[in-house]
Design a protein around this motif. Structure first.
Motif, PDB file in Angstrom:
ATOM      1  N   GLU A 263       0.840  -1.188   0.000  1.00 25.08           N
ATOM      2  CA  GLU A 263       0.000   0.000   0.000  1.00 25.08           C
ATOM      3  C   GLU A 263       0.877   1.241   0.000  1.00 25.08           C
ATOM      4  N   VAL A 264       0.640   2.114  -0.969  1.00 25.11           N
ATOM      5  CA  VAL A 264       1.380   3.367  -1.069  1.00 25.11           C
ATOM      6  C   VAL A 264       0.381   4.497  -1.185  1.00 25.11           C
TER       7      VAL A 264
ATOM      8  N   GLY B  13       2.741   9.046  -5.481  1.00 23.18           N
ATOM      9  CA  GLY B  13       3.666   8.610  -6.512  1.00 23.18           C
ATOM     10  C   GLY B  13       5.046   8.293  -5.984  1.00 23.18           C
TER      11      GLY B  13
ATOM     12  N   LEU C 190       4.934   4.863  -4.416  1.00 29.21           N
ATOM     13  CA  LEU C 190       4.855   3.844  -5.458  1.00 29.21           C
ATOM     14  C   LEU C 190       6.212   3.627  -6.105  1.00 29.21           C
TER      15      LEU C 190
ATOM     16  N   HIS D 275       8.557   1.702  -3.820  1.00 25.95           N
ATOM     17  CA  HIS D 275       8.245   0.269  -3.770  1.00 25.95           C
ATOM     18  C   HIS D 275       8.716  -0.424  -5.045  1.00 25.95           C
TER      19      HIS D 275
ATOM     20  N   PHE E 263       2.731  -6.503  -7.909  1.00 23.95           N
ATOM     21  CA  PHE E 263       2.445  -5.121  -7.534  1.00 23.95           C
ATOM     22  C   PHE E 263       1.871  -4.325  -8.709  1.00 23.95           C
TER      23      PHE E 263
ATOM     24  N   LYS F  96      -2.211  -2.514  -9.526  1.00 22.47           N
ATOM     25  CA  LYS F  96      -2.347  -1.050  -9.605  1.00 22.47           C
ATOM     26  C   LYS F  96      -2.877  -0.607 -10.977  1.00 22.47           C
TER      27      LYS F  96
ATOM     28  N   GLU G  18      -4.082   2.889 -11.493  1.00 20.52           N
ATOM     29  CA  GLU G  18      -3.066   3.936 -11.508  1.00 20.52           C
ATOM     30  C   GLU G  18      -2.093   3.725 -12.663  1.00 20.52           C
TER      31      GLU G  18
ATOM     32  N   LEU H  59       1.931   4.484 -13.166  1.00 21.49           N
ATOM     33  CA  LEU H  59       2.866   3.395 -13.411  1.00 21.49           C
ATOM     34  C   LEU H  59       3.702   3.646 -14.661  1.00 21.49           C
TER      35      LEU H  59
ATOM     36  N   LYS I 143       6.448   6.006 -13.708  1.00 14.92           N
ATOM     37  CA  LYS I 143       7.437   5.617 -12.703  1.00 14.92           C
ATOM     38  C   LYS I 143       8.223   4.351 -13.044  1.00 14.92           C
TER      39      LYS I 143
END
Length: 520
Positions: free
Chosen positions: A114-115, A118, A121, A124, A140, A144, A147, A151, A154
């Motif tokens: 859980e984040v 950004g 995330l 992680h 993971f 997500k 999101e 993603l 990142k």
């Protein structure tokens, strides 16, 4: 005796005939025409030779230029190898040290992943990449999906932390590509995650000096990527060919080829068929160019037009710069006409009588939205104003909204059509745990206008318990004349089911028992 003429003596010349003159004139004319024809032929040959000479000259110049550019590129690549290797080694060394520090630190990772933002995330993702935990990274990412934009932003930065990004990515997506190993227990389609990770790997493996012309993937990893591609092609045959394969799987395969730089010229025809079959995907035009299909684009666009995929053809046209050859506005108008025809055919289909109007409106709405978006994306408002399209779309949406409005039926209007009496009770299953009153409710009475008024109403017999717990009196009770009612009896009737007939007269000596009206 006659004497022979002297040869040296001048004699009178014979006059040429007119036929001979015409013959000679015709001969001169023929010779002139033949000469002109020969001259034109020779001039044509000279012009063709000059054109071919110019063409050869241009080709030689182009080949010289390409040869020079290739030699310069090879020289640049050769000179850049040392710098690229140094950069790659320093990155590997840095990532190795970072991974060792991460393993040595006693930092608690969130087991649930859980984040909050950004940065969390990214941290992680970096943690899993540093530790080369491909399975955890995959789990993971697929968790997500909501999101996905974050993603996409990142993941490249996280993959740059890997010691071997290419190996890490192939291990991460190995659960579903090239073959889905989940079997019958497989849930939703996860090709979106494969494509996202493969796209994010490209900026990580490109050469930092010369760019995309060189992919920094080790030979062993490139061979493994080729084996994965061959496995997918074999599974394609097992699944029944291109027609039966899912478009997300095709997208993943083509992106895999582009990411690892393993495009084969002998497979270009296969790539072409896959791209045309999945042309509606947004990334397909760019992938087609990256696969080396740029020279085949005109034929592919014509094939899409012939299949009624004019909107997809517009996207391909803009990607390769063939707008002059394939103008977009006529293609969009043709797409709308085909959509209207399809909607009309849905209305005429006897198998869709119940939902024909809804399906036809949905078809036309989808086409209108797609064309409006295309007009806005490529700035075609001047050539194809979208105002009329937007009005038509609003009209269809308004019609759809009006059809969805429920019909309001007033309460207390449930009356019989045949005799004007109240409706029988509705099914008790419509309401659960209905409240049943234990107190009798006296029925109301309507005074007869033709008789005198009694000082007090005649008390009625106890009414049966209401089924729906409503104590409201009925708005349309039976009317009767109070003069026919005798004094009330000492006993009272229990609340039995009301199956008495409606009274038309008053000669039985008892007050009529009134049926309770039911309401929802």
């Amino acid at each position: 005796m006659g004497s022979n003429p002297d040869p040296g003596e001048l004699t009178e010349l014979t006059q040429p005939s007119f036929d001979e003159f015409q013959r000679q004139t015709s001969l001169m004319t023929s010779c002139t025409l033949l000469w002109k024809e020969l001259s034109d032929h020779i001039n044509s040959l000279e012009q063709n030779l000059m054109k071919q000479s110019e063409t050869l000259k241009r080709k030689i110049e182009a080949l010289d230029s390409e040869t020079k550019a290739s030699l310069d590129s090879l020289k640049k690549r050769e000179l850049s190898i040392e710098d690229s290797v140094k950069i790659a080694l320093s990155r590997v060394e840095f990532n190795t040290k970072a991974a060792m520090r991460t393993l040595g630190d006693d930092v608690e990772d969130n087991p649930d992943g859980e984040v909050d933002d950004g940065d969390g995330l990214l941290q992680h993702l970096k943690s899993t990449c540093l530790k080369m935990e491909a399975k955890e990274f995959w789990s993971f990412v697929i968790g997500k999906k909501k999101e996905i934009d974050l993603l996409r932003e990142k993941i490249p930065a996280a993959l740059s932390e890997c010691i071997d990004p290419a190996r890490f990515v192939m291990e991460a997506i190995s659960e579903v590509f090239p073959v889905d190993k989940r079997g019958n227990e497989g849930g939703s389609d996860l090709a979106w995650a494969c494509v996202l990770i493969l796209e994010s790997l490209i900026p990580v493996v490109v050469d930092p000096v010369i760019g995309k012309s060189r992919i920094l993937v080790t030979p062993s990893m490139k061979e493994q990527a080729k084996e994965i591609a061959e496995t997918w092609k074999k599974s394609l045959e097992e699944r029944g060919g291109i027609e039966n394969v899912k478009t997300p799987d095709v997208h993943t395969f083509l992106q895999h080829l582009v990411t690892f730089g393993i495009v084969k010229k002998e497979d270009l025809e296969l790539y072409r068929k896959l791209v045309v079959a999945s042309a509606w995907r947004k990334q397909m035009p760019k992938l087609a160019v990256s696969l080396g299909l740029g020279d085949q684009m005109p034929d592919m666009i014509e094939e899409l037009i012939s299949k009624g995929q004019q909107l997809d053809a517009v996207h391909f046209t803009y990607e390769v710069g063939l707008v002059d050859k394939f103008p977009p506005v006529p293609l969009l108008k043709s797409f709308l006409r085909d959509a209207k025809k399809a909607a009309s055919s849905i209305l005429d289909d006897p198998n869709n009588t119940g939902r024909a109007a809804q399906l036809a409106a949905r078809k036309e709405q989808s086409a209108l939205r797609a064309v409006i978006k295309c007009i806005e994306e490529y700035k075609l408002e001047a050539e194809f104003p979208p105002e009329n399209l937007k009005k038509r779309l609003e009209q269809l949406e308004k019609t759809k909204t009006e059809k969805r409005k429920p019909v309001v039926v007033p309460a207390n209007k449930r009356t019989r059509v045949n005799n004007g009496g109240p409706m029988p009770p509705a099914k008790a299953g419509r309401l659960t745990n209905a409240y049943v009153s234990s107190f009798p409710a006296p029925p109301p009475f309507v005074r007869s206008p033709s008789h005198t008024q009694y000082p007090a109403p005649v008390p009625g017999y106890p009414s049966p318990p209401p089924m729906y717990g409503s104590r409201s009196p009925p708005t349309n009770p039976y009317a009767y004349s109070p003069e026919a009612a005798p004094p009330p009896l000492a006993g009272s009737y229990p609340g039995a089911p009301m199956n008495y007939p409606a009274y038309g007269g008053y000669g039985n000596g008892l007050a009529p028992a009134y049926q309770q009206a039911y309401y929802r």
